[in-house]
Design a protein around this motif. Structure first.
Motif, PDB file in Angstrom:
ATOM      1  N   LEU A 172       0.811  -1.219   0.000  1.00 34.29           N
ATOM      2  CA  LEU A 172       0.000   0.000   0.000  1.00 34.29           C
ATOM      3  C   LEU A 172       0.839   1.262   0.000  1.00 34.29           C
ATOM      4  O   LEU A 172       0.443   2.275  -0.583  1.00 34.29           O
ATOM      5  CB  LEU A 172      -0.934  -0.006   1.215  1.00 34.29           C
ATOM      6  N   GLU A 173       1.966   1.241   0.704  1.00 27.68           N
ATOM      7  CA  GLU A 173       2.855   2.404   0.769  1.00 27.68           C
ATOM      8  C   GLU A 173       4.289   1.913   0.902  1.00 27.68           C
ATOM      9  O   GLU A 173       4.549   0.854   1.496  1.00 27.68           O
ATOM     10  CB  GLU A 173       2.537   3.290   1.982  1.00 27.68           C
ATOM     11  N   ARG A 174       5.229   2.703   0.385  1.00 32.74           N
ATOM     12  CA  ARG A 174       6.647   2.457   0.609  1.00 32.74           C
ATOM     13  C   ARG A 174       7.285   3.747   1.135  1.00 32.74           C
ATOM     14  O   ARG A 174       6.589   4.693   1.448  1.00 32.74           O
ATOM     15  CB  ARG A 174       7.331   2.007  -0.680  1.00 32.74           C
ATOM     16  N   ASP A 175       8.603   3.753   1.270  1.00 33.53           N
ATOM     17  CA  ASP A 175       9.344   4.938   1.703  1.00 33.53           C
ATOM     18  C   ASP A 175       8.949   5.371   3.115  1.00 33.53           C
ATOM     19  O   ASP A 175       8.833   6.551   3.421  1.00 33.53           O
ATOM     20  CB  ASP A 175       9.135   6.099   0.721  1.00 33.53           C
ATOM     21  N   ILE A 176       8.731   4.398   3.997  1.00 33.19           N
ATOM     22  CA  ILE A 176       8.369   4.675   5.386  1.00 33.19           C
ATOM     23  C   ILE A 176       9.575   4.390   6.275  1.00 33.19           C
ATOM     24  O   ILE A 176      10.279   3.391   6.091  1.00 33.19           O
ATOM     25  CB  ILE A 176       7.178   3.799   5.820  1.00 33.19           C
ATOM     26  N   ILE A 177       9.813   5.265   7.254  1.00 33.48           N
ATOM     27  CA  ILE A 177      10.923   5.042   8.178  1.00 33.48           C
ATOM     28  C   ILE A 177      10.495   4.081   9.285  1.00 33.48           C
ATOM     29  O   ILE A 177      11.103   3.027   9.472  1.00 33.48           O
ATOM     30  CB  ILE A 177      11.425   6.378   8.766  1.00 33.48           C
ATOM     31  N   ILE A 178       9.450   4.438  10.024  1.00 35.13           N
ATOM     32  CA  ILE A 178       8.941   3.574  11.094  1.00 35.13           C
ATOM     33  C   ILE A 178       7.425   3.496  10.947  1.00 35.13           C
ATOM     34  O   ILE A 178       6.699   4.395  11.374  1.00 35.13           O
ATOM     35  CB  ILE A 178       9.324   4.091  12.494  1.00 35.13           C
ATOM     36  N   ALA A 179       6.947   2.417  10.340  1.00 35.07           N
ATOM     37  CA  ALA A 179       5.506   2.222  10.163  1.00 35.07           C
ATOM     38  C   ALA A 179       4.882   1.877  11.507  1.00 35.07           C
ATOM     39  O   ALA A 179       5.311   0.955  12.183  1.00 35.07           O
ATOM     40  CB  ALA A 179       5.250   1.107   9.163  1.00 35.07           C
ATOM     41  N   ASN A 180       3.847   2.606  11.884  1.00 34.66           N
ATOM     42  CA  ASN A 180       3.311   2.453  13.232  1.00 34.66           C
ATOM     43  C   ASN A 180       1.818   2.714  13.282  1.00 34.66           C
ATOM     44  O   ASN A 180       1.240   3.356  12.410  1.00 34.66           O
ATOM     45  CB  ASN A 180       4.024   3.420  14.188  1.00 34.66           C
ATOM     46  N   GLY A 181       1.221   2.172  14.342  1.00 33.78           N
ATOM     47  CA  GLY A 181      -0.114   2.511  14.803  1.00 33.78           C
ATOM     48  C   GLY A 181      -1.244   2.539  13.808  1.00 33.78           C
ATOM     49  O   GLY A 181      -2.030   3.492  13.815  1.00 33.78           O
ATOM     50  N   PRO A 182      -1.437   1.560  12.947  1.00 28.89           N
ATOM     51  CA  PRO A 182      -2.633   1.670  12.123  1.00 28.89           C
ATOM     52  C   PRO A 182      -3.895   1.665  12.983  1.00 28.89           C
ATOM     53  O   PRO A 182      -3.952   1.025  14.021  1.00 28.89           O
ATOM     54  CB  PRO A 182      -2.569   0.436  11.212  1.00 28.89           C
ATOM     55  N   ALA A 183      -4.880   2.415  12.524  1.00 29.39           N
ATOM     56  CA  ALA A 183      -6.178   2.481  13.209  1.00 29.39           C
ATOM     57  C   ALA A 183      -7.254   2.741  12.162  1.00 29.39           C
ATOM     58  O   ALA A 183      -6.984   3.350  11.126  1.00 29.39           O
ATOM     59  CB  ALA A 183      -6.177   3.575  14.266  1.00 29.39           C
ATOM     60  N   ILE A 184      -8.471   2.282  12.446  1.00 30.59           N
ATOM     61  CA  ILE A 184      -9.575   2.382  11.503  1.00 30.59           C
ATOM     62  C   ILE A 184     -10.781   2.993  12.214  1.00 30.59           C
ATOM     63  O   ILE A 184     -11.063   2.653  13.366  1.00 30.59           O
ATOM     64  CB  ILE A 184      -9.931   0.995  10.934  1.00 30.59           C
TER      65      ILE A 184
END
Length: 287
Positions: free
Chosen positions: A141-153
């Motif tokens: 879904l996405e790239r170029d992320i340093i620290i992927a965190n906390g998904p919420a809906i």
């Protein structure tokens, strides 16, 4: 002032507490110690805490509809059963990036998992955001992320929130019925005085709760991004938030002891007493 309870974990402090999950099925609260390579389990009925050693870094667990758990580890998605412990590798989203690991995740109401990765160094944009569908298909879904965190809906499923802790930014997306994301926009540009945004959850009223890494608190934000309230905690590195209990009216918060040896309560599990709002039922992986 809101009262905070330190959960009795027999003196064990998490080096990097994360991945809180309420399991109504098991009547327990799960959370991980990423650096400590452990899965923790708290029975809300008895107060008993079990600490289960893992073979590698583990960022989170999510319930599986067919039984057991799905865990996000350094080498990808794994099927986990407990008592006795069995771990079966499922899928490595980044076999070409051995210095990356899965970090945080949530399941949606349709049984899909949104999970992000990050580099062990925490300082280069080699991370990504993925969606694992019930049929085992993995979508980037996405790239170029340093620290992927906390998904919420959001409660209606139409809004998705995701954090890049390395950029001090929380993003908002439109989420379609098929789980796809579009219209990424900056939702909150975290002030450096607040620390950095870490784990997140949404409550039943559609507000977003954010853990402040380096900020000694959690905060609640309205759907328009306005700050509603903050709750101070007795540790600086606050990492994750989850609602638990049969009525989803109990709030728990994890923290990290790594790097702050002088903090007596760093790495503890906290309960926010009477948070004044209920949470949402966690999603279950349908695969």
């Amino acid at each position: 002032m809101t009262e905070i309870r330190i959960v009795d974990t027999a003196g064990v402090r998490d080096q990097l507490g994360e991945g809180l999950l309420w399991s109504a099925r098991d009547g327990v609260l799960y959370w991980t110690d990423i650096i400590g390579k452990a899965l923790n389990r708290l029975s809300l009925a008895s107060g008993t805490v079990d600490r289960i050693a893992m073979p590698e870094m583990i960022g989170w667990v999510i319930e599986r509809d067919s039984g057991g758990l799905i865990a996000g580890m350094q080498t990808g998605f794994h099927a986990v059963t407990l008592d006795p412990l069995a771990i079966v590798p499922m899928l490595d989203p980044e076999p070409d990036l051995p210095e990356n690991r899965l970090n945080d995740a949530k399941a949606d109401a349709e049984g899909r998992i949104y999970a992000g990765t990050m580099p062990l160094s925490c300082d280069v944009p080699s991370g990504a955001l993925y969606r694992l569908d019930p049929d085992g298909t993995l979508h980037t879904l996405e790239r170029d992320i340093i620290i992927a965190n906390g998904p919420a809906i959001s409660p209606d499923g139409a809004t998705f929130y995701h954090t890049d802790t390395g950029r001090n930014a929380i993003y908002r997306y439109d989420r379609a019925a098929d789980g796809s994301l579009s219209g990424r926009a900056l939702f909150i540009d975290f002030d450096r005085d607040w620390g950095s945004p870490d784990g997140m959850t949404t409550d039943a009223e559609g507000h977003l709760w954010v853990a402040h890494w380096g900020g000694s608190r959690i905060s609640r934000f309205a759907p328009d991004g306005s700050h509603q309230r903050s709750i101070a905690l007795p540790a600086s590195q606050i990492t994750n938030i989850a609602f638990a209990g049969p009525d989803l009216d109990r709030m728990f918060v994890t923290s990290a002891a790594d790097g702050v040896p002088g903090e007596a309560d760093a790495g503890r599990l906290f309960e926010v007493l009477d948070p004044g709002v209920r949470g949402l039922r966690p999603g279950v992986y349908a695969g």
